[in-house]
Write a protein that holds these residues in place. Structure first.
Motif, PDB file in Angstrom:
ATOM      1  N   ILE A  94       0.713  -1.329   0.338  1.00  8.94           N
ATOM      2  CA  ILE A  94      -0.210  -0.021   0.074  1.00  8.94           C
ATOM      3  C   ILE A  94       1.013   0.818   0.085  1.00  8.94           C
ATOM      4  N   LEU A  95       2.270   1.107   0.863  1.00  7.70           N
ATOM      5  CA  LEU A  95       2.739   2.684   1.114  1.00  7.70           C
ATOM      6  C   LEU A  95       3.633   2.676  -0.737  1.00  7.70           C
ATOM      7  N   SER A  96       4.056   1.733  -0.803  1.00 10.39           N
ATOM      8  CA  SER A  96       4.597   1.549  -2.534  1.00 10.39           C
ATOM      9  C   SER A  96       3.501   2.637  -3.457  1.00 10.39           C
ATOM     10  N   LYS A  97       2.125   2.037  -3.317  1.00 12.31           N
ATOM     11  CA  LYS A  97       0.944   2.613  -4.104  1.00 12.31           C
ATOM     12  C   LYS A  97       0.871   4.120  -4.309  1.00 12.31           C
ATOM     13  N   GLN A  98       0.897   4.482  -3.122  1.00 12.13           N
ATOM     14  CA  GLN A  98       0.608   5.523  -2.102  1.00 12.13           C
ATOM     15  C   GLN A  98       1.369   6.696  -2.666  1.00 12.13           C
TER      16      GLN A  98
END
Length: 168
Positions: A94-98
């Motif tokens: 999720i962090l990498s997508k944000q």
């Protein structure tokens, strides 16, 4: 037909009742799993985290472990006749997508740690045991949704006909 399961993870910067919500959507016709991050802001769009090949009849059950930010995931499919224990790497994904500057994590978002045939879960002497034909489906019986502080749970319900269905 698509089957939805809500998966809760602890926020890194949050308190004991702060959760992130993801939706695991298994598409039976396509035999795939789509994982979406659902922001607490109900007006914000969902983020597609990843799409993976999965049996269309897959069911999930979460095992929430005290002190761990992500649950363990039990995965079962009657057609595969396997029970799998999986580790989630959802927070990092999720962090990498944000943040476009972050590289995707090396570990898969759903990481299988262990699997065994469903028939091996019961003794052969047990009544109703059909050997390799035995099927067990995980059932998600967690009580997380009623105690969640996610906007879906804490927002007042709209009166019938006042709001359009999100499913169309």
């Amino acid at each position: 037909k698509v089957r939805f399961t809500a998966i809760y993870t602890k926020r890194r910067d949050g308190g004991p009742t702060d959760f992130q919500v993801s939706i695991f959507a298994v598409d039976g016709a396509k035999n795939e799993l789509s994982i979406y991050y659902v922001p607490a802001d109900t007006g914000a769009p969902w983020t597609l985290v990843q799409t993976l090949p999965f049996a269309g009849d897959t069911r999930f059950s979460c095992i929430y472990v005290p002190g761990k930010p992500e649950p363990l995931l039990m995965v079962g499919s009657p057609t595969e006749r396997l029970q799998k224990l999986c580790h989630l790497n959802l927070t990092e994904w999720i962090l990498s997508k944000q943040d476009d500057r972050r590289n995707p994590p090396q570990a898969p978002v759903v990481e299988e740690k262990f699997s065994r045939p469903m028939a091996s879960l019961w003794p052969e002497s047990r009544e109703g045991h059909d050997g390799p034909m035995t099927v067990a489906i995980p059932v998600d019986c967690t009580a997380d949704l009623p105690v969640s502080r996610h906007a879906w749970v804490t927002s007042p319900m709209a009166a019938g006909g006042d709001a359009a269905s999100p499913l169309g």
